[in-house]
Enzyme design. Structure first.
Site, PDB file in Angstrom:
ATOM      1  CE1 TYR A 192      -3.822   2.352   0.356  1.00 14.34           C
ATOM      2  CE2 TYR A 192      -2.509   3.345   2.105  1.00 14.34           C
ATOM      3  CZ  TYR A 192      -3.584   3.392   1.232  1.00 14.34           C
ATOM      4  OH  TYR A 192      -4.422   4.484   1.234  1.00 14.34           O
ATOM      5  CE  LYS A 196      -3.507   4.993  -2.123  1.00 11.47           C
ATOM      6  NZ  LYS A 196      -4.524   5.410  -3.121  1.00 11.47           N
TER       7      LYS A 196
END
Length: 273
Positions: A192, A196
């Site tokens: 994750y 990002k």
């Protein structure tokens, strides 16, 4: 020192520059403004759709599951919003192509694109993370925004003041992840946060290469206060409401023509890279 706004600031507080206050407030709206929001059948995407729908915008509600999209649209329509459901799986080239065709049936331009759809991954520790697990998260969080942005560029370029909002995370900031006081620094995972961080770089590169379109990044948390917005992704454990979580998203979406491009903000102000 981090450029992050000081705790307790709000969108009208003088701790922000004039430009920053303009970004966060959202200065101009047109009744005919159109916006496509990916992953908007729930959570932050749905709340952003509700808030922008209240401004009289045409909402293209992107939803991977058409049934859930229709249910969400019915709620927004009951509140007076102008909503068109767009079945949209950001991991599918075919689905994205179909979405462009559907949007073109309603408009010859797209004023705002909000790349909101995201995948949290399984939170695997780095020692156990595999390329396959990383790939599945990147397919939504990195390749998805590229697929959608590329496909909708002609419609965005036809608008007078086109804006693209990428929904990122404080977890995509090197400054945040390397700060031992930030909770995310102790969340040992790869997929994750790295996705990002990649999304942030992609956004900056778009902003540099396409100056006629504003490309900006929003995180729904409050980095300085180490707070998260309550969403499905964190099992609604965040301290901020979903409305507060969309403040930065809505602010960037509603930015006027002289606003900045290539910036990374939360609801309090700039976030350090």
């Amino acid at each position: 020192a981090s450029p992050q706004g000081a705790p307790g600031c709000d969108v009208a507080h003088p701790c922000h520059s004039r430009a920053e206050r303009g970004v966060l407030r959202g200065m101009t709206d047109s009744e005919q403004t159109s916006v496509l929001i990916t992953g908007s059948n729930k959570g932050l995407g749905l709340e952003a759709a509700r808030r922008l729908g209240e401004r009289g915008w045409m909402i293209f509600l992107g939803s991977r599951d058409e049934g859930r999209g229709q249910a969400a649209a019915a709620k927004l329509t009951a509140g007076g919003a102008n909503v068109v459901v767009i079945p949209l799986d950001v991991t599918s080239d075919e689905s994205v192509t179909d979405a462009v065709r559907l949007v073109r049936e309603h408009t010859d331009r797209l004023d705002v694109l909000i790349n909101n759809a995201g995948a949290p991954g399984k939170g695997m520790a780095p020692a156990h993370a595999t390329a396959e697990e990383i790939h599945s998260v990147y397919d939504t969080n990195v390749y998805g925004p590229i697929r959608v942005t590329h496909a909708f560029l002609p419609l965005l370029q036809a608008a007078d003041n086109p804006r693209v909002v990428m929904v990122s995370s404080g977890g995509g900031s090197f400054a945040v992840v390397t700060d031992p006081d930030q909770p995310v620094s102790k969340m040992h995972e790869l997929a994750y946060s790295s996705s990002k961080a990649a999304l942030n770089m992609i956004t900056v590169r778009y902003a540099q290469a396409l100056p006629k379109i504003k490309f900006n990044i929003a995180t729904p948390g409050e980095v300085a206060n180490r707070k998260f917005a309550a969403t499905d992704m964190n099992n609604h454990t965040g301290q901020l409401t979903v409305t507060e979580g969309t403040d930065s998203i809505v602010g960037l979406a509603a930015m006027d023509a002289d606003g900045p491009t290539g910036i990374f903000i939360d609801r309090l102000g700039p976030v350090a890279w």
